[in-house]
Write a protein that holds these residues in place. Sequence first.
Motif, short mmCIF file in Angstrom:
data_model
loop_
_atom_site.label_atom_id
_atom_site.label_comp_id
_atom_site.label_asym_id
_atom_site.label_seq_id
_atom_site.Cartn_x
_atom_site.Cartn_y
_atom_site.Cartn_z
N GLU A 176 -4.47 3.97 3.55
CA GLU A 176 -4.60 2.53 3.82
C GLU A 176 -3.31 1.98 4.43
N ARG A 232 -0.80 4.49 -1.59
CA ARG A 232 -2.13 4.47 -0.97
C ARG A 232 -1.91 4.70 0.53
N LEU A 267 0.84 -1.21 0.00
CA LEU A 267 0.00 0.00 0.00
C LEU A 267 0.87 1.25 0.00
#
Length: 543
Positions: A397, A394, A389
């Motif tokens: 997350e 990201r 992640l």
Amino acid sequence: MKRISVTLKRLGFVKTAFLLLFVINTQFAIAQVTLPEIDQARYQVLIDQPEKAKSTLKQAIAAHPEDASLWYYLGEVQIKTGAPKEAEISFQKGIEVNDKELLNLVGKGHLRLNENNVVEAKKLFDQALTLSKSKNITILKAVAAAYLTQAAHASTALALLNKAKSIDSKDEEVFILLGDTYLLQNNGGLAVTNYETAATLNTKDATAEYKIGLVYLRSKNTEAADVALNKAVKIDPSYTLAYKELGELYYLEKKADKSVEAYERYMALTEKPETAKLRYAFFLFMAKKYAQANVVFKEVIQKPDVSPITLRFYAFSLFGVEDFEQSRIVMEQYLAKAPPAEIEASDYKSYGQLLVKLKEDSLAIESFRESYIRDTTQTDILQLQAEMLFNRKRYPEAIESYGRLIKKRQKPVSQDFFKIGQSYYINKQYGKADTVFQKLTELQPNISIGYLWQARAKSQLDPDSEKGLAKPYYEKVIEKANPEKEKNNLVEAYSYLGYYLYLKGELQGSLTNWEKVIAIDPNNVQAKEAIRALKEAMKAPKK
């Protein structure tokens, strides 16, 4: 003379009676003589060659049509190979050839027992025992062997075998069957004792040692099992099933190469090696002989009833030779075919690792998430997921995953705090980043990286640098950094201090820091410009 005549007559009667008894005993003895073909066929069954045994017996029947016992032995082989209707015909033919050959009654009883018709089976067994007056050891053994096909009748078999032992205490097969009986009764000690007796009675027969090996395998005494099974193949290098069990034993012991070697010997000797191919593929996989395993797996998965577990290991084996595309196809077949409740956390983990190899990071992350749902103790999965992640930017997350990971760890790991801190920083959550990097410096007080990132977080919380929030942390960077390996970090620290001191009007201090930047990076444009401006300012007359 009359007395002499009577005596002679009596002697004649005795002689006649003796001759009659001799004839009867001789006929009985002849009936008990076993044809060599029977011994050959029984041995072929022991070494897992039942089709050859059938052929041997059929040839013997053609050569000795008067011997009804041959039909019994043929019928028993047919039972073993799953042909009860053929066995029924064989036993009936044996009775038609000679209804005095009681073995065929035993054979019919065996069939009835297999059909769970215990009453009819007992009737046939009792008939054979009664007609032989329970003195024929061959009949006693045959009935006992039939009863031993069902554990519930072990006690009945035991009584028959003890009777047989009282008739002939040197019969090897009686002790083999006694061992089988005690094993059915879960008495491994007595089973081994009887097998050992059998082994001493016939040192050229490997059966007893093979069976001793089975007992020890059952009790998970792998060392003793190894010794016994190797004795068996030393006595008889053609004893097929001993190699099979050695393969299984070495598989349990994770002796992969020895397992493969033993199973190859087994497959070379057995009549139906194709039935052992799947197991062989598993052994090859354990031995990391993936290319060989894949050849076998590719063949066995063509069967319509291929099991999900076979697909699973084939996928893993394909991964082993880096055939990632085909591995993915097979793994997805496994995931589609296996009952959801039987899919393990490790399966989704492996699938995720495969997807990483295929650069399918988003799908890999989802697979790791499925794995973690099934087993929340997997810190390595949380770490993989968090790292992916983070790498895919990201960050929200990644923060969540690293947060769970830190809570799961028994001991804190510096890298976790570094990554979650970076995620907070990049996500512009500077206050939380500052807090995390503070923990990192507590864990690693003697390296500069925690101080560097904490300084950066402080700089973002003090964008104009007027408060100098980052100053003590950049000073720590200068104190802790390796001058040879961390030149860029030192340039950043001296540049900050140079600018901060300039804001505070400490021009000489500012100049000193900028000169240190130039000492590290002689071509640093910002430092050159700052030094030029500072020197001019310092030369200018004070107002």
